[in-house]
Design a protein around this motif. Sequence first.
Motif, PDB file in Angstrom:
ATOM      1  N   MET A 126       0.720  -1.351  -0.050  1.00  0.00           N
ATOM      2  CA  MET A 126      -0.103  -0.003  -0.024  1.00  0.00           C
ATOM      3  C   MET A 126       0.945   1.163  -0.109  1.00  0.00           C
ATOM      4  O   MET A 126       1.936   1.289   0.734  1.00  0.00           O
ATOM      5  CB  MET A 126      -0.866  -0.137   1.152  1.00  0.00           C
ATOM      6  CG  MET A 126      -1.789   1.124   1.410  1.00  0.00           C
ATOM      7  SD  MET A 126      -2.807   1.162   2.860  1.00  0.00           S
ATOM      8  CE  MET A 126      -3.823  -0.283   2.400  1.00  0.00           C
ATOM      9  N   GLU A 127       0.540   2.199  -0.836  1.00  0.00           N
ATOM     10  CA  GLU A 127       1.347   3.414  -0.927  1.00  0.00           C
ATOM     11  C   GLU A 127       0.918   4.165   0.511  1.00  0.00           C
ATOM     12  O   GLU A 127       0.104   4.171   1.038  1.00  0.00           O
ATOM     13  CB  GLU A 127       0.865   4.264  -1.996  1.00  0.00           C
ATOM     14  CG  GLU A 127       0.861   3.685  -3.463  1.00  0.00           C
ATOM     15  CD  GLU A 127       0.475   4.526  -4.523  1.00  0.00           C
ATOM     16  OE1 GLU A 127       1.262   4.481  -5.544  1.00  0.00           O
ATOM     17  OE2 GLU A 127      -0.391   4.964  -4.417  1.00  0.00           O
ATOM     18  N   ASP A 128       2.187   4.968   0.861  1.00  0.00           N
ATOM     19  CA  ASP A 128       2.137   5.785   2.015  1.00  0.00           C
ATOM     20  C   ASP A 128       1.582   7.213   1.818  1.00  0.00           C
ATOM     21  O   ASP A 128       1.003   7.517   0.687  1.00  0.00           O
ATOM     22  CB  ASP A 128       3.472   6.112   2.531  1.00  0.00           C
ATOM     23  CG  ASP A 128       4.489   6.660   1.525  1.00  0.00           C
ATOM     24  OD1 ASP A 128       4.048   7.098   0.482  1.00  0.00           O
ATOM     25  OD2 ASP A 128       5.890   6.514   1.799  1.00  0.00           O
ATOM     26  N   LEU A 129       1.298   7.855   2.510  1.00  0.00           N
ATOM     27  CA  LEU A 129       0.446   9.372   2.414  1.00  0.00           C
ATOM     28  C   LEU A 129       1.521  10.128   1.509  1.00  0.00           C
ATOM     29  O   LEU A 129       0.659  10.750   0.738  1.00  0.00           O
ATOM     30  CB  LEU A 129       0.169   9.778   3.804  1.00  0.00           C
ATOM     31  CG  LEU A 129      -0.865   9.096   4.432  1.00  0.00           C
ATOM     32  CD1 LEU A 129      -1.100   9.822   5.944  1.00  0.00           C
ATOM     33  CD2 LEU A 129      -2.291   9.239   3.920  1.00  0.00           C
ATOM     34  N   ALA A 130       2.485  10.251   1.748  1.00  0.00           N
ATOM     35  CA  ALA A 130       3.468  11.167   0.986  1.00  0.00           C
ATOM     36  C   ALA A 130       3.349  10.978  -0.574  1.00  0.00           C
ATOM     37  O   ALA A 130       3.205  11.592  -1.351  1.00  0.00           O
ATOM     38  CB  ALA A 130       4.848  11.142   1.409  1.00  0.00           C
ATOM     39  N   THR A 131       3.418   9.513  -0.901  1.00  0.00           N
ATOM     40  CA  THR A 131       3.368   9.231  -2.182  1.00  0.00           C
ATOM     41  C   THR A 131       1.922   9.364  -2.861  1.00  0.00           C
ATOM     42  O   THR A 131       1.804   9.925  -3.958  1.00  0.00           O
ATOM     43  CB  THR A 131       3.892   7.757  -2.524  1.00  0.00           C
ATOM     44  OG1 THR A 131       5.079   7.483  -1.759  1.00  0.00           O
ATOM     45  CG2 THR A 131       3.937   7.149  -3.929  1.00  0.00           C
ATOM     46  N   LEU A 132       0.827   9.104  -1.981  1.00  0.00           N
ATOM     47  CA  LEU A 132      -0.276   9.465  -2.539  1.00  0.00           C
ATOM     48  C   LEU A 132      -0.770  10.926  -2.750  1.00  0.00           C
ATOM     49  O   LEU A 132      -1.399  11.302  -3.817  1.00  0.00           O
ATOM     50  CB  LEU A 132      -1.166   8.726  -1.377  1.00  0.00           C
ATOM     51  CG  LEU A 132      -2.648   8.519  -1.957  1.00  0.00           C
ATOM     52  CD1 LEU A 132      -2.826   7.215  -3.237  1.00  0.00           C
ATOM     53  CD2 LEU A 132      -3.604   7.715  -1.202  1.00  0.00           C
ATOM     54  N   GLU A 133      -0.251  11.721  -1.719  1.00  0.00           N
ATOM     55  CA  GLU A 133      -0.312  13.048  -1.951  1.00  0.00           C
ATOM     56  C   GLU A 133       0.254  13.679  -3.159  1.00  0.00           C
ATOM     57  O   GLU A 133      -0.239  14.557  -3.779  1.00  0.00           O
ATOM     58  CB  GLU A 133       0.013  13.864  -0.783  1.00  0.00           C
ATOM     59  CG  GLU A 133      -0.701  13.673   0.543  1.00  0.00           C
ATOM     60  CD  GLU A 133      -0.069  14.351   1.789  1.00  0.00           C
ATOM     61  OE1 GLU A 133       0.889  15.042   1.655  1.00  0.00           O
ATOM     62  OE2 GLU A 133      -0.807  14.295   2.874  1.00  0.00           O
ATOM     63  N   LYS A 134       1.281  13.184  -3.277  1.00  0.00           N
ATOM     64  CA  LYS A 134       2.126  13.824  -4.569  1.00  0.00           C
ATOM     65  C   LYS A 134       1.541  13.284  -5.966  1.00  0.00           C
ATOM     66  O   LYS A 134       1.278  13.999  -6.803  1.00  0.00           O
ATOM     67  CB  LYS A 134       3.583  13.091  -4.806  1.00  0.00           C
ATOM     68  CG  LYS A 134       4.372  13.589  -5.842  1.00  0.00           C
ATOM     69  CD  LYS A 134       5.679  12.858  -5.811  1.00  0.00           C
ATOM     70  CE  LYS A 134       6.682  13.619  -7.087  1.00  0.00           C
ATOM     71  NZ  LYS A 134       5.946  13.485  -8.158  1.00  0.00           N
ATOM     72  N   LYS A 135       0.976  11.940  -5.860  1.00  0.00           N
ATOM     73  CA  LYS A 135       0.408  11.522  -7.155  1.00  0.00           C
ATOM     74  C   LYS A 135      -1.015  12.395  -7.488  1.00  0.00           C
ATOM     75  O   LYS A 135      -1.578  12.776  -8.352  1.00  0.00           O
ATOM     76  CB  LYS A 135      -0.076   9.874  -7.089  1.00  0.00           C
ATOM     77  CG  LYS A 135       1.233   9.428  -7.314  1.00  0.00           C
ATOM     78  CD  LYS A 135       0.867   7.691  -7.265  1.00  0.00           C
ATOM     79  CE  LYS A 135       2.138   6.856  -7.433  1.00  0.00           C
ATOM     80  NZ  LYS A 135       1.615   5.396  -7.368  1.00  0.00           N
ATOM     81  N   THR A 136      -1.882  12.860  -6.144  1.00  0.00           N
ATOM     82  CA  THR A 136      -3.045  13.540  -6.109  1.00  0.00           C
ATOM     83  C   THR A 136      -2.553  14.840  -6.834  1.00  0.00           C
ATOM     84  O   THR A 136      -3.518  15.287  -7.669  1.00  0.00           O
ATOM     85  CB  THR A 136      -3.764  13.692  -4.789  1.00  0.00           C
ATOM     86  OG1 THR A 136      -3.711  11.998  -4.316  1.00  0.00           O
ATOM     87  CG2 THR A 136      -4.921  14.262  -4.872  1.00  0.00           C
ATOM     88  N   ILE A 137      -1.786  15.502  -6.212  1.00  0.00           N
ATOM     89  CA  ILE A 137      -1.312  16.717  -6.813  1.00  0.00           C
ATOM     90  C   ILE A 137      -1.125  16.945  -8.272  1.00  0.00           C
ATOM     91  O   ILE A 137      -1.348  17.811  -8.897  1.00  0.00           O
ATOM     92  CB  ILE A 137      -0.409  17.469  -5.974  1.00  0.00           C
ATOM     93  CG1 ILE A 137      -0.956  17.718  -4.454  1.00  0.00           C
ATOM     94  CG2 ILE A 137       0.212  18.739  -6.597  1.00  0.00           C
ATOM     95  CD1 ILE A 137      -2.205  18.294  -4.471  1.00  0.00           C
ATOM     96  N   ASP A 138      -0.127  15.757  -8.574  1.00  0.00           N
ATOM     97  CA  ASP A 138       0.370  15.838  -9.913  1.00  0.00           C
ATOM     98  C   ASP A 138      -0.811  15.643 -11.042  1.00  0.00           C
ATOM     99  O   ASP A 138      -0.917  16.121 -11.993  1.00  0.00           O
ATOM    100  CB  ASP A 138       1.236  14.692 -10.176  1.00  0.00           C
ATOM    101  CG  ASP A 138       2.717  15.010  -9.479  1.00  0.00           C
ATOM    102  OD1 ASP A 138       2.921  16.293  -9.070  1.00  0.00           O
ATOM    103  OD2 ASP A 138       3.427  13.775  -9.275  1.00  0.00           O
ATOM    104  N   ALA A 139      -1.686  14.871 -10.538  1.00  0.00           N
ATOM    105  CA  ALA A 139      -2.921  14.489 -11.303  1.00  0.00           C
ATOM    106  C   ALA A 139      -3.999  15.719 -11.652  1.00  0.00           C
ATOM    107  O   ALA A 139      -4.439  16.178 -12.464  1.00  0.00           O
ATOM    108  CB  ALA A 139      -3.653  13.624 -10.939  1.00  0.00           C
TER     109      ALA A 139
END
Length: 346
Positions: free
Chosen positions: A1-14
């Motif tokens: 499972m992805e951590d919060l930091a990685t998921l936050e970055k992908k959310t902002i990039d999208a």
Amino acid sequence: MEDLATLEKKTIDAFMAGDYQKSRDMCYKLIKLAPHDPRYFIHLAECHQKLGELGLAEKCRTMAQAMSSVEALGMTQTAPLPLVGAEAAPPTAASYSGGGAGTGQWAPQPQPARRNSAWIVLSSILAVALIMLGVFYAQGVGKLNDANAHIYNLETQLAEEKATVASLEVQLSAEKATVASLQTQLTAEKANVADLKTRLTASEGKVTSLTADLAAANSKVASTQASLAKAYADLAVSASSLKQVQDPRHFNTLAELQTWLAKDDTNTNPAYTASSSYAKAFILQVKALRDGYLLPACLDWDATYIYSWNAAVVGGVAVSVNASTDVITTGPTFGSPPPSHPLPMP
């Protein structure tokens, strides 16, 4: 499972790439991992706003404000919220009292006073829960509406396809009738072809017979044409000979007379051996006339003999020719010689 930091970055990039739907879906994952962080609700509101889901955007903003109110009351994102009405910790040893060993009990402790802030926190949590429930419900309703719309479209397409199939079946029936009619016509045409073949065979037999007749006729025509050509040639010769006979002339020179006599065979032809001298004189006359020359036969006689010779005028000189020997005897010269053609053709 992805951590919060990685998921936050992908959310902002999208979101920065303009893929608001993907950013929205990933933001929901963040909220599931950290449901007490108001930043995620603020970002989720922006995604809904970009996607035109204004009602959901407003609910997310309300939830973010509620979460901010909770933080203002000293509740952190990671600290669990205390339960309202929970019992106090057990009393210390000094507060413990009771009878003999093993029969004592904790003295009841006074309950802490409830504060108004606890009610606010509880209300905020309930509001957050209701808003989350509303968000998920709205998403479910939206998906259900999309599914219903898709089902409606499929049913419409199915009805159209059924209508198309019915129309094609009608066309197929018509085409089958057309094929049956064409098969009937084909059978009739085959019969006509068979009849025509029979007639053609008979006609070919007639053509063969007529071809043979034509070949025979052509052969006869060719033979007739050959005979006609020969007749024309003979006629031409006869016409030339006739012209010479009709317009004879005297010999122009003695050499011409000698040349003609050399070609003539009156004196050498065995057929004339039994002929008399005067008979040969007349033969020589006729031959000369046929070649267009004047060489008439002359006769003289006495009580005992008949004398014969052929007379000619050669260049104004009178000569005689012995038909039996071709001997030429030169006579006197005419003072006024006769014309070369005594009687020219008109």
